[in-house]
Design a protein around this motif. Sequence first.
Motif, PDB file in Angstrom:
ATOM      1  N   ALA A  42      -3.892   7.154  -1.056  1.00 42.08           N
ATOM      2  CA  ALA A  42      -4.639   6.131  -0.314  1.00 42.08           C
ATOM      3  C   ALA A  42      -6.146   6.334  -0.464  1.00 42.08           C
ATOM      4  N   ILE A  43      -6.582   7.580  -0.432  1.00 45.35           N
ATOM      5  CA  ILE A  43      -8.014   7.875  -0.617  1.00 45.35           C
ATOM      6  C   ILE A  43      -8.429   7.567  -2.049  1.00 45.35           C
ATOM      7  N   ILE A  44      -7.613   7.976  -3.002  1.00 45.59           N
ATOM      8  CA  ILE A  44      -7.922   7.764  -4.422  1.00 45.59           C
ATOM      9  C   ILE A  44      -8.016   6.281  -4.734  1.00 45.59           C
ATOM     10  N   GLN A  45      -7.229   5.453  -4.070  1.00 44.02           N
ATOM     11  CA  GLN A  45      -7.224   4.010  -4.343  1.00 44.02           C
ATOM     12  C   GLN A  45      -8.568   3.348  -4.074  1.00 44.02           C
ATOM     13  N   PHE A  46      -9.438   3.986  -3.277  1.00 41.82           N
ATOM     14  CA  PHE A  46     -10.789   3.451  -3.103  1.00 41.82           C
ATOM     15  C   PHE A  46     -11.563   3.492  -4.417  1.00 41.82           C
ATOM     16  N   PHE A  47     -11.229   4.437  -5.284  1.00 42.45           N
ATOM     17  CA  PHE A  47     -11.936   4.622  -6.556  1.00 42.45           C
ATOM     18  C   PHE A  47     -11.083   4.213  -7.757  1.00 42.45           C
ATOM     19  N   ASP A  48      -9.776   4.313  -7.625  1.00 43.34           N
ATOM     20  CA  ASP A  48      -8.836   3.976  -8.694  1.00 43.34           C
ATOM     21  C   ASP A  48      -7.671   3.217  -8.065  1.00 43.34           C
ATOM     22  N   PRO A  49      -7.756   1.879  -8.056  1.00 38.87           N
ATOM     23  CA  PRO A  49      -6.718   1.089  -7.397  1.00 38.87           C
ATOM     24  C   PRO A  49      -5.323   1.261  -7.998  1.00 38.87           C
ATOM     25  N   SER A  50      -5.232   1.870  -9.158  1.00 36.36           N
ATOM     26  CA  SER A  50      -3.918   2.043  -9.784  1.00 36.36           C
ATOM     27  C   SER A  50      -3.204   3.312  -9.308  1.00 36.36           C
ATOM     28  N   ALA A  51      -3.805   4.070  -8.407  1.00 39.12           N
ATOM     29  CA  ALA A  51      -3.196   5.312  -7.925  1.00 39.12           C
ATOM     30  C   ALA A  51      -1.972   5.013  -7.064  1.00 39.12           C
ATOM     31  N   ILE A  52      -0.912   5.754  -7.318  1.00 34.18           N
ATOM     32  CA  ILE A  52       0.317   5.616  -6.553  1.00 34.18           C
ATOM     33  C   ILE A  52       0.837   7.017  -6.212  1.00 34.18           C
ATOM     34  N   SER A  53       1.720   7.066  -5.243  1.00 34.03           N
ATOM     35  CA  SER A  53       2.374   8.334  -4.941  1.00 34.03           C
ATOM     36  C   SER A  53       3.866   8.084  -4.811  1.00 34.03           C
ATOM     37  N   HIS A  54       4.622   9.071  -5.220  1.00 36.25           N
ATOM     38  CA  HIS A  54       6.064   9.043  -5.028  1.00 36.25           C
ATOM     39  C   HIS A  54       6.506  10.484  -4.838  1.00 36.25           C
ATOM     40  N   GLY A  55       7.098  10.720  -3.674  1.00 33.99           N
ATOM     41  CA  GLY A  55       7.448  12.099  -3.330  1.00 33.99           C
ATOM     42  C   GLY A  55       6.194  12.923  -3.185  1.00 33.99           C
ATOM     43  N   ARG A  56       6.128  14.012  -3.932  1.00 35.53           N
ATOM     44  CA  ARG A  56       4.952  14.883  -3.877  1.00 35.53           C
ATOM     45  C   ARG A  56       4.001  14.664  -5.057  1.00 35.53           C
ATOM     46  N   VAL A  57       4.207  13.592  -5.803  1.00 32.11           N
ATOM     47  CA  VAL A  57       3.404  13.301  -6.994  1.00 32.11           C
ATOM     48  C   VAL A  57       2.402  12.197  -6.701  1.00 32.11           C
ATOM     49  N   VAL A  58       1.174  12.413  -7.162  1.00 29.34           N
ATOM     50  CA  VAL A  58       0.132  11.392  -7.129  1.00 29.34           C
ATOM     51  C   VAL A  58      -0.174  11.060  -8.582  1.00 29.34           C
ATOM     52  N   GLN A  59      -0.133   9.778  -8.917  1.00 31.35           N
ATOM     53  CA  GLN A  59      -0.249   9.398 -10.323  1.00 31.35           C
ATOM     54  C   GLN A  59      -1.102   8.150 -10.475  1.00 31.35           C
ATOM     55  N   SER A  60      -1.767   8.079 -11.616  1.00 31.08           N
ATOM     56  CA  SER A  60      -2.492   6.878 -11.985  1.00 31.08           C
ATOM     57  C   SER A  60      -1.539   6.004 -12.791  1.00 31.08           C
ATOM     58  N   ALA A  61      -1.235   4.812 -12.286  1.00 27.06           N
ATOM     59  CA  ALA A  61      -0.348   3.898 -13.005  1.00 27.06           C
ATOM     60  C   ALA A  61      -1.009   3.409 -14.281  1.00 27.06           C
ATOM     61  N   GLN A  62      -2.338   3.447 -14.320  1.00 26.23           N
ATOM     62  CA  GLN A  62      -3.077   2.971 -15.488  1.00 26.23           C
ATOM     63  C   GLN A  62      -3.050   3.990 -16.618  1.00 26.23           C
ATOM     64  N   SER A  63      -3.396   5.248 -16.335  1.00 22.94           N
ATOM     65  CA  SER A  63      -3.474   6.252 -17.397  1.00 22.94           C
ATOM     66  C   SER A  63      -2.182   7.062 -17.540  1.00 22.94           C
ATOM     67  N   GLY A  64      -1.368   7.060 -16.500  1.00 20.78           N
ATOM     68  CA  GLY A  64      -0.139   7.853 -16.526  1.00 20.78           C
ATOM     69  C   GLY A  64      -0.333   9.294 -16.069  1.00 20.78           C
ATOM     70  N   PHE A  65      -1.584   9.722 -15.896  1.00 21.42           N
ATOM     71  CA  PHE A  65      -1.845  11.088 -15.465  1.00 21.42           C
ATOM     72  C   PHE A  65      -1.392  11.251 -14.022  1.00 21.42           C
ATOM     73  N   GLY A  66      -0.801  12.402 -13.747  1.00 20.30           N
ATOM     74  CA  GLY A  66      -0.369  12.661 -12.384  1.00 20.30           C
ATOM     75  C   GLY A  66      -0.441  14.136 -12.046  1.00 20.30           C
ATOM     76  N   ILE A  67      -0.470  14.410 -10.753  1.00 21.70           N
ATOM     77  CA  ILE A  67      -0.418  15.784 -10.265  1.00 21.70           C
ATOM     78  C   ILE A  67       0.725  15.880  -9.265  1.00 21.70           C
ATOM     79  N   SER A  68       1.363  17.022  -9.262  1.00 19.91           N
ATOM     80  CA  SER A  68       2.435  17.290  -8.317  1.00 19.91           C
ATOM     81  C   SER A  68       1.937  18.318  -7.308  1.00 19.91           C
ATOM     82  N   ILE A  69       2.077  17.996  -6.055  1.00 24.69           N
ATOM     83  CA  ILE A  69       1.623  18.895  -4.992  1.00 24.69           C
ATOM     84  C   ILE A  69       2.751  19.898  -4.734  1.00 24.69           C
ATOM     85  N   GLU A  70       2.547  21.098  -5.182  1.00 19.95           N
ATOM     86  CA  GLU A  70       3.557  22.148  -5.110  1.00 19.95           C
ATOM     87  C   GLU A  70       3.306  23.040  -3.884  1.00 19.95           C
ATOM     88  N   PRO A  71       4.291  23.899  -3.568  1.00 23.00           N
ATOM     89  CA  PRO A  71       4.063  24.847  -2.464  1.00 23.00           C
ATOM     90  C   PRO A  71       2.782  25.646  -2.700  1.00 23.00           C
TER      91      PRO A  71
END
Length: 174
Positions: A42-71
């Motif tokens: 939600a915060i990232i979407q202010f700068f990159d509207p293509s940002a999405i999250s699913h589960g523990r992953v935050v990803q850019s729908a535009q570039s495909g880059f994502g990070i997984s929030i691990e323990p």
Amino acid sequence: MTRFFLVFLSVQAVLFGMEMLAPVQAAVVQPWTGLVASASAAIIQFFDPSAISHGRVVQSAQSGFGISIEPGCNGVEAAIVLLAAVLAFPSSWKMKLWGLGLGFMAVQGVNLLRVVSLFFLGQWNLQVFEFAHLYMWQALIMLDVLIVWLLWMRYVARHEKRVSPAKQPSAPTA
């Protein structure tokens, strides 16, 4: 001082042990991690509207880059260290609750900043991302815990009136 360290270490041992239990992971840690991912997106979407999250992953729908929030990246461990420090310090329960509430928000706020910055760093330069993820942010999160705890201790020392037995008013004599 000995009491502080014993309580501090004991609370951490119990809470870190509980955190590893499968039911606690399923009921608390995983949902919290998903919430961190959603809030970060939600915060990232202010700068990159293509940002999405699913589960523990935050990803850019535009570039495909994502990070997984691990323990270790969800702020739970940092919150446990802060909780143990606040509970171990001698103060009233009212002060402890204030310290835990405000401290938890401060730690989670910095952790959100961490996740958001790592999302953008990873898209920019993976070497900088790795350095920031493994070294810089690990230290900064623990520094945040220390600073929050020290500020809380200072507040407690200034505002909580403790009457020592030597300064208590004596009973009137007859």
